[in-house]
Design a protein around this motif. Structure first.
Motif, PDB file in Angstrom:
ATOM      1  N   CYS A 113      33.403  63.113  53.971  1.00  0.00           N
ATOM      2  CA  CYS A 113      34.411  63.441  52.962  1.00  0.00           C
ATOM      3  C   CYS A 113      35.540  64.270  53.574  1.00  0.00           C
ATOM      4  CB  CYS A 113      33.785  64.204  51.804  1.00  0.00           C
ATOM      5  SG  CYS A 113      32.998  65.760  52.309  1.00  0.00           S
ATOM      6  N   SER A 114      36.673  64.304  52.879  1.00  0.00           N
ATOM      7  CA  SER A 114      37.806  65.112  53.321  1.00  0.00           C
ATOM      8  C   SER A 114      37.512  66.589  53.091  1.00  0.00           C
ATOM      9  CB  SER A 114      39.069  64.713  52.558  1.00  0.00           C
ATOM     10  OG  SER A 114      38.929  65.047  51.185  1.00  0.00           O
ATOM     11  N   ASN A 115      38.326  67.450  53.698  1.00  0.00           N
ATOM     12  CA  ASN A 115      38.123  68.888  53.538  1.00  0.00           C
ATOM     13  C   ASN A 115      38.304  69.328  52.090  1.00  0.00           C
ATOM     14  OD1 ASN A 115      37.592  69.282  56.270  1.00  0.00           O
ATOM     15  ND2 ASN A 115      39.747  69.604  56.785  1.00  0.00           N
ATOM     16  N   GLY A 116      39.238  68.679  51.382  1.00  0.00           N
ATOM     17  CA  GLY A 116      39.446  69.028  49.984  1.00  0.00           C
ATOM     18  C   GLY A 116      38.234  68.716  49.126  1.00  0.00           C
ATOM     19  N   VAL A 117      37.671  67.521  49.306  1.00  0.00           N
ATOM     20  CA  VAL A 117      36.466  67.142  48.550  1.00  0.00           C
ATOM     21  C   VAL A 117      35.300  68.054  48.913  1.00  0.00           C
ATOM     22  CG1 VAL A 117      34.763  65.300  48.217  1.00  0.00           C
ATOM     23  CG2 VAL A 117      37.202  64.754  48.280  1.00  0.00           C
ATOM     24  N   PHE A 118      35.187  68.386  50.203  1.00  0.00           N
ATOM     25  CA  PHE A 118      34.109  69.253  50.670  1.00  0.00           C
ATOM     26  C   PHE A 118      34.188  70.627  50.001  1.00  0.00           C
ATOM     27  CE2 PHE A 118      32.230  72.211  53.759  1.00  0.00           C
ATOM     28  CZ  PHE A 118      31.006  71.610  54.000  1.00  0.00           C
ATOM     29  N   ALA A 174      33.365  70.440  46.175  1.00  0.00           N
ATOM     30  CA  ALA A 174      31.927  70.284  45.930  1.00  0.00           C
ATOM     31  C   ALA A 174      31.211  71.622  46.073  1.00  0.00           C
ATOM     32  CB  ALA A 174      31.342  69.250  46.892  1.00  0.00           C
ATOM     33  N   GLY A 175      31.620  72.416  47.071  1.00  0.00           N
ATOM     34  CA  GLY A 175      31.019  73.736  47.234  1.00  0.00           C
ATOM     35  C   GLY A 175      31.341  74.667  46.083  1.00  0.00           C
ATOM     36  N   GLN A 176      32.544  74.538  45.509  1.00  0.00           N
ATOM     37  CA  GLN A 176      32.935  75.415  44.402  1.00  0.00           C
ATOM     38  C   GLN A 176      32.174  75.090  43.113  1.00  0.00           C
ATOM     39  OE1 GLN A 176      37.147  74.813  44.308  1.00  0.00           O
ATOM     40  NE2 GLN A 176      37.559  76.106  46.105  1.00  0.00           N
ATOM     41  N   VAL A 177      31.988  73.781  42.851  1.00  0.00           N
ATOM     42  CA  VAL A 177      31.293  73.392  41.613  1.00  0.00           C
ATOM     43  C   VAL A 177      29.778  73.326  41.790  1.00  0.00           C
ATOM     44  CG1 VAL A 177      33.313  72.110  40.844  1.00  0.00           C
ATOM     45  CG2 VAL A 177      31.510  70.899  42.078  1.00  0.00           C
ATOM     46  N   GLY A 178      29.304  73.353  43.042  1.00  0.00           N
ATOM     47  CA  GLY A 178      27.870  73.344  43.287  1.00  0.00           C
ATOM     48  C   GLY A 178      27.208  71.997  43.148  1.00  0.00           C
ATOM     49  N   ARG A 179      27.976  70.901  43.205  1.00  0.00           N
ATOM     50  CA  ARG A 179      27.417  69.552  43.099  1.00  0.00           C
ATOM     51  C   ARG A 179      27.943  68.697  44.239  1.00  0.00           C
ATOM     52  NH1 ARG A 179      29.248  70.083  37.865  1.00  0.00           N
ATOM     53  NH2 ARG A 179      30.841  68.496  38.255  1.00  0.00           N
ATOM     54  N   PRO A 180      27.081  67.947  44.922  1.00  0.00           N
ATOM     55  CA  PRO A 180      27.553  67.075  46.004  1.00  0.00           C
ATOM     56  C   PRO A 180      28.198  65.817  45.442  1.00  0.00           C
ATOM     57  CG  PRO A 180      25.205  66.783  45.737  1.00  0.00           C
ATOM     58  CD  PRO A 180      25.612  67.875  44.778  1.00  0.00           C
ATOM     59  N   CYS A 181      28.838  65.062  46.320  1.00  0.00           N
ATOM     60  CA  CYS A 181      29.437  63.789  45.909  1.00  0.00           C
ATOM     61  C   CYS A 181      28.348  62.721  45.830  1.00  0.00           C
ATOM     62  CB  CYS A 181      30.516  63.370  46.904  1.00  0.00           C
ATOM     63  SG  CYS A 181      29.898  63.103  48.579  1.00  0.00           S
TER      64      CYS A 181
END
Length: 638
Positions: free
Chosen positions: A156-161, A164-171
């Motif tokens: 994934c891109s850095n933005g998606v990464f 995901a860390g902020q919301v606590g859910r992976p893609c």
């Protein structure tokens, strides 16, 4: 054009030692870099009868105004210095092997904390491991999709990464076990890096140990009656096998080699390269370049320097198979071996599978040259014809080998910017492009053009005699032809600027868009070039490129002007500190929720500035979100 005899060194002054030499033009720009085992005979060869030289070499020595050299200890040092100077000065007369297309690579960004696998094109970046090149991007994605179940590193891109860390859910890939989800802490940084390094080892050709490892684990799981785990491992082995099937096996042993082949017709040379890793063809690449008076060994030497000069040590194979040895094979092998940190063999295969593969690569080179000649038929002659037509139509003293074109872009006089593009020998030289900001609004095109040209040529007058680290500065070279986007008003403005600065040796024209008329300063009527003229086509390309470059810059400026943030306008909080706040907290919303003490923990922000930031954000939040009665729509105090 200069007479080469005017700057020919006295024969007795040229040493016979190994060394590297540079030709410079009248403005001090390096136009050619070469090396020699013995400088005296090599340099003397350039100053024989000009009509006996190759046309391109004859033009180079006529363009030159001086020659200088540096003596080195041996041929390896000469190779290193020659490559360094070619990369530094980008001389226009050196052979440049250009890719016949933009090849995609499978790249792993090992320089990041959490490495990412992705498709990459263009210039290679430090800290990134590259595999390929591949013929198609979809081939990379299919291979990567097969291997992610075995090596679940992030894609994934850095933005998606970060999100995901902020919301606590992976893609989605994290949920289907095609990513180890380091973004939510399923694996830590060390575990994820180990996955990435294993993936790189597999792609580099060390495949056997991974298949054996998974097979042993599958058998152990089956012996323990853990059939679900055994089935998953079986599927992983199948995925590895399918990925390996995409690579053609050419050698029974785990050979690591690069195989080059060439095809030439006296005018151009086509080069094909097959990358063989672990006995399998991992990628293919091709170049086409103009043939010069140099023999093929010298061309092969130049090719190897350009291919491996900027590569990481692991990209250089143990063996390089060639149809012709370079001019100094031992020196080249020593140079590449020093970069790789291990011995590199450079040789011509004489028999067996390696010779057969070389013949296959040679057939590819012949076919690539045939395709190139069909696609580029007449291109070289068309460029020469275009320059000759412009010389005749505009009554120039010499062919406009360097053309500079300027264009202005704005919206109703706001966000005014300008561009400068450069064409040399009829080809775009993008490293010489420049962009200009015009201060103030409501500036018309003519005034903006005057300002830009005054700034550009005032810099030329200042820098033409100055150097920086031994190199002429970026505005030190004048054009043979100055082109402005516009008609009579624009070209008169450009001409007046040149006169004000005392510049009399630069031709100036304007190209009007509507009727494609070419205007010369001080004339009442334009020059009309035939619609099918190569000269007009070249001017149109130069003008359109300047317009594209200016529009792109204008859009960037306009977008930045429209982008606002709650952090803008806070005294003492510039772009650098804003970026530090966002990195520390992750979002503007979290900065607003933070106390002054929390904000003061950010590096570069003291207690006083932290209090100012908290005060401004608190006030803006209160202003931005008033309480509203949902029934009446009235604002409620308190």
């Amino acid at each position: 054009m200069a007479d080469p005899s005017t700057y020919r060194p006295a024969p007795g002054t040229i040493p016979t030692d190994p060394g590297v030499y540079r030709f410079r033009d009248a403005h001090g720009r390096v136009i050619y870099v070469g090396k020699a085992k013995s400088l005296r005979p090599r340099l003397s060869s350039y100053f024989q009868d000009v009509y006996a030289l190759h046309p391109r070499t004859a033009r180079m020595v006529r363009t030159g105004a001086s020659v200088e050299w540096t003596v080195v200890a041996n041929e390896v040092e000469a190779l290193q210095l020659e490559y360094s100077w070619i990369k530094e000065f980008d001389p226009r007369f050196n052979v440049k092997y250009r890719d016949d297309k933009s090849y995609p690579y499978l790249a792993v960004t090992l320089g990041e904390n959490f490495p990412r696998a992705q498709v990459m094109r263009g210039a290679k970046k430090p800290g990134t491991r590259y595999f390929g090149p591949y013929a198609h991007a979809w081939a990379i994605r299919e291979t990567l999709d097969q291997l992610l179940r075995v090596f679940p590193l992030r894609t994934c891109s850095n933005g998606v990464f970060k999100r995901a860390g902020q919301v606590g859910r992976p893609c989605l890939l994290g949920y289907i076990d095609k990513c180890s989800a380091p973004c939510v802490g399923r694996v830590d940084e060390a575990e994820h890096r180990a996955i990435a390094e294993d993936f790189c080892e597999f792609m580099a050709g060390d495949t056997g140990k991974f298949v054996k490892r998974l097979t042993a684990r599958m058998k152990a799981a089956a012996a323990d009656l853990d059939f679900e785990q055994a089935a998953r491992l079986r599927d992983d082995i199948d995925a590895m096998t399918k990925a390996l099937e995409r690579s053609t096996v050419v050698f029974a042993d785990a050979t690591d080699a690069d195989v080059f082949a060439i095809a030439e017709d006296g005018l151009e040379i086509s080069v094909q390269l097959f990358h063989v890793r672990g006995g399998r063809i991992r990628g293919q690449r091709g170049w086409v370049a103009e043939m010069e008076e140099q023999d093929v060994p010298h061309l092969m030497e130049t090719l190897l320097l350009q291919v491996y000069g900027g590569e990481s040590p692991e990209a250089i194979p143990r063996e390089i198979l060639l149809p012709v040895l370079p001019a100094e094979p031992e020196a080249m092998a020593a140079l590449l071996g020093g970069v790789r940190g291990a011995k590199v063999a450079i040789r011509i295969p004489q028999r067996g599978d390696k010779k057969t593969l070389l013949e296959t690569v040679h057939r590819n080179a012949e076919q690539a040259l045939a395709r190139h000649k069909v696609a580029r038929a007449g291109d070289l002659s068309a460029r020469a014809q275009a320059l000759e037509e412009l010389t005749q139509a505009l009554a120039l003293d010499e062919a406009p080998l360097r053309i500079e074109c300027f264009d202005v872009s704005h919206v109703q006089g706001t966000n005014v910017v300008a561009s400068m593009v450069v064409f040399e020998d009829g080809l775009a030289r993008k490293s010489e492009y420049r962009r200009f900001l015009i201060k103030g609004d409501q500036v018309d095109d003519t005034a903006a053009m005057r300002e830009v040209l005054r700034r550009r040529f005032a810099r030329y007058l200042t820098e033409r005699t100055e150097t920086e680290d031994g190199r002429a500065k970026k505005f030190a070279y004048p054009p043979n032809l100055l082109v402005v986007d516009g008609g009579r008003p624009q070209v008169e403005a450009a001409s007046s600027v040149l006169r004000e600065l005392g510049i009399v040796d630069i031709a100036c024209v304007g190209l009007a868009k509507r009727l494609e008329e070419v205007w010369l300063p001080g004339t009442d009527f334009p020059v009309i070039l035939p619609r099918g003229s190569e000269g007009l086509y070249l001017l149109q390309r130069v003008r359109d490129e300047a317009h594209r470059f200016a529009i792109t810059f204008h859009r960037e400026r306009r977008s930045k002007g429209m982008t606002t943030s709650s952090l803008d306008g806070i005294p003492g909080l510039g772009a650098t500190r804003q970026a530090a706040l966002r990195r520390h907290f992750g979002s503007v919303a979290k900065i607003k929720a933070a106390s002054a003490e929390d904000i003061a923990e950010v590096p570069g922000i003291g207690p006083a500035l932290a209090a100012t930031i908290a005060g401004h954000l608190g006030a803006r939040s209160a202003e931005a979100v008033p309480a509203v009665n949902l029934t009446t729509g009235e604002v409620v105090d308190g």
